[in-house]
Motif scaffolding. Structure first.
Motif, short mmCIF file in Angstrom:
data_model
loop_
_atom_site.label_atom_id
_atom_site.label_comp_id
_atom_site.label_asym_id
_atom_site.label_seq_id
_atom_site.Cartn_x
_atom_site.Cartn_y
_atom_site.Cartn_z
N HIS A 142 0.80 -1.23 0.00
CA HIS A 142 0.00 0.00 0.00
C HIS A 142 0.83 1.28 0.00
O HIS A 142 0.26 2.36 0.08
N HIS A 221 -7.87 -6.89 5.26
CA HIS A 221 -8.70 -6.50 4.12
C HIS A 221 -9.19 -5.05 4.24
O HIS A 221 -9.42 -4.38 3.22
N ARG A 222 -9.34 -4.57 5.46
CA ARG A 222 -9.78 -3.20 5.68
C ARG A 222 -8.62 -2.20 5.66
O ARG A 222 -8.85 -0.99 5.75
N PRO A 224 -6.61 -0.96 3.30
CA PRO A 224 -6.65 0.16 2.32
C PRO A 224 -7.61 1.27 2.74
O PRO A 224 -7.29 2.45 2.58
N ARG A 225 -8.77 0.90 3.28
CA ARG A 225 -9.72 1.93 3.72
C ARG A 225 -9.19 2.70 4.92
O ARG A 225 -9.37 3.92 5.02
N ASP A 226 -8.53 1.99 5.84
CA ASP A 226 -7.96 2.67 6.99
C ASP A 226 -6.86 3.65 6.57
O ASP A 226 -6.76 4.76 7.11
N ALA A 228 -6.60 5.15 3.60
CA ALA A 228 -7.23 6.28 2.91
C ALA A 228 -7.88 7.24 3.91
O ALA A 228 -7.77 8.46 3.76
N ARG A 229 -8.52 6.70 4.92
CA ARG A 229 -9.16 7.55 5.93
C ARG A 229 -8.11 8.34 6.72
O ARG A 229 -8.28 9.53 6.99
N ARG A 231 -5.10 9.18 5.71
CA ARG A 231 -4.49 10.19 4.84
C ARG A 231 -5.43 11.39 4.67
O ARG A 231 -4.96 12.55 4.61
#
Length: 236
Positions: A142, A221-222, A224-226, A228-229, A231
Motif C-alpha cells: 500500500h 482487508h480493511r 486500504p480503507r484505513d 485512505a481515511r 491520509r
C-alpha cells in the motif's frame, strides 16, 4: 468473619490503587503499601523491613532477567536488525501484515504450549522484528503508511503476542496456572490430573487462534480503507 478481625491491614490495597492511579513509581508504591499494611497489622518495623528484604533477595535475579536482553537488542537494532527484517519480508510476494501476524500467532501459541517463552515477548521479538516486518509488509502493498495506521498495527503485533502466550501456555502441564487449578480443585474435593486440565485447554487455545486470526485477516482487508481515511484526516 468475626467482629474482632481488623480490616486496617487492607489499607495497603488502597495505597496500591491510589499510587497506580497517580502514576507513582510502581516499586515505591508497592514498598509503601507493604510498610503501611505491616504497621496497620501492628508488626514491628524491623520485622516489616526484614520481610521486604527477604522478598527482594528472593527475586533479585528478576531485574537482571528483564534488563539483560535490552543491551543485546539495542546492539542488534543499531547494526540494522530492523532494516534487515523489513527487507526480508518485503522480498516475500505473498506476505501481508495480517498473514504475517497469523503466522506469528501460530508459532507463539505452539511454543507457549511446549513451555517455550524465550526468545519471544514484546521486547526481544515484537519490537525489533515482528512490528517492523508487519510495517514492511503493509508498505510493500500500500505504499507509505500514515502514523495512525502504523501505530494500530504495532498494537496488533503486541496483542498477537499476548493472545498466543495467554492461551498457549494453558496447554503446558507444568505451567503455574494449571498447578494452581489442580491444587484448588483438590482442596475442594475434586481430584484431577494436571494433564487432564491441560488437555481441556486445547479447545480454548484453538478457538482463540481461529478468532484472532480471523480478526487479523479482516483488518488486513480493511487496511486500504484505513489508510485512505488516515491520509484524508492528515490532509485536513
Amino acid at each position: 468473619m468475626t467482629a474482632d478481625v481488623s480490616l486496617w491491614p487492607l489499607i495497603g490495597v488502597a495505597v496500591v490503587i491510589v499510587g497506580f492511579v497517580l502514576r507513582f513509581n510502581p516499586v515505591l508504591v508497592v514498598a509503601v503499601a507493604g510498610i503501611a499494611t505491616g504497621l496497620a497489622a501492628k508488626l514491628p518495623l524491623d520485622l516489616i523491613l526484614a520481610k521486604l528484604g527477604t522478598g527482594f533477595v528472593k527475586t533479585r535475579n528478576l531485574p537482571l532477567t528483564l534488563l539483560l536482553p535490552l543491551p543485546i537488542i539495542g546492539l542488534l537494532e543499531r547494526h540494522g536488525l530492523r532494516e534487515r527484517a523489513q527487507a526480508w519480508i518485503a522480498s516475500i510476494r505473498s506476505a501481508t501484515a495480517g498473514r504475517l501476524l497469523v503466522v506469528y500467532l501460530f508459532i507463539r501459541e505452539l511454543a507457549a504450549a511446549r513451555g517455550r517463552t524465550a526468545p519471544f515477548c514484546h521486547a526481544p521479538m515484537v519490537r525489533p522484528l515482528v512490528a517492523p516486518m508487519t510495517e514492511a509488509a503493509a508498505e510493500k502493498t500500500h505504499g507509505p503508511i500514515p502514523q495512525a495506521v502504523r501505530d494500530k498495527w504495532k498494537a496488533l503485533a503486541s496483542a498477537t503476542d499476548n493472545v498466543g502466550l495467554f492461551f498457549g501456555e494453558d496447554i503446558f502441564v507444568a505451567f503455574g496456572s494449571i498447578v494452581l487449578m489442580q491444587t484448588f480443585l483438590a482442596e475442594n474435593g475434586v481430584v484431577t490430573d494436571p494433564l487432564h486440565i491441560a488437555l481441556w485447554g486445547i479447545p480454548t487455545a484453538v478457538a482463540a487462534f481461529v478468532i484472532h486470526a480471523a480478526r487479523l485477516i479482516r483488518l488486513d482487508h480493511r487496511l486500504p480503507r484505513d489508510i485512505a481515511r488516515a491520509r484524508a484526516e492528515e490532509a485536513k
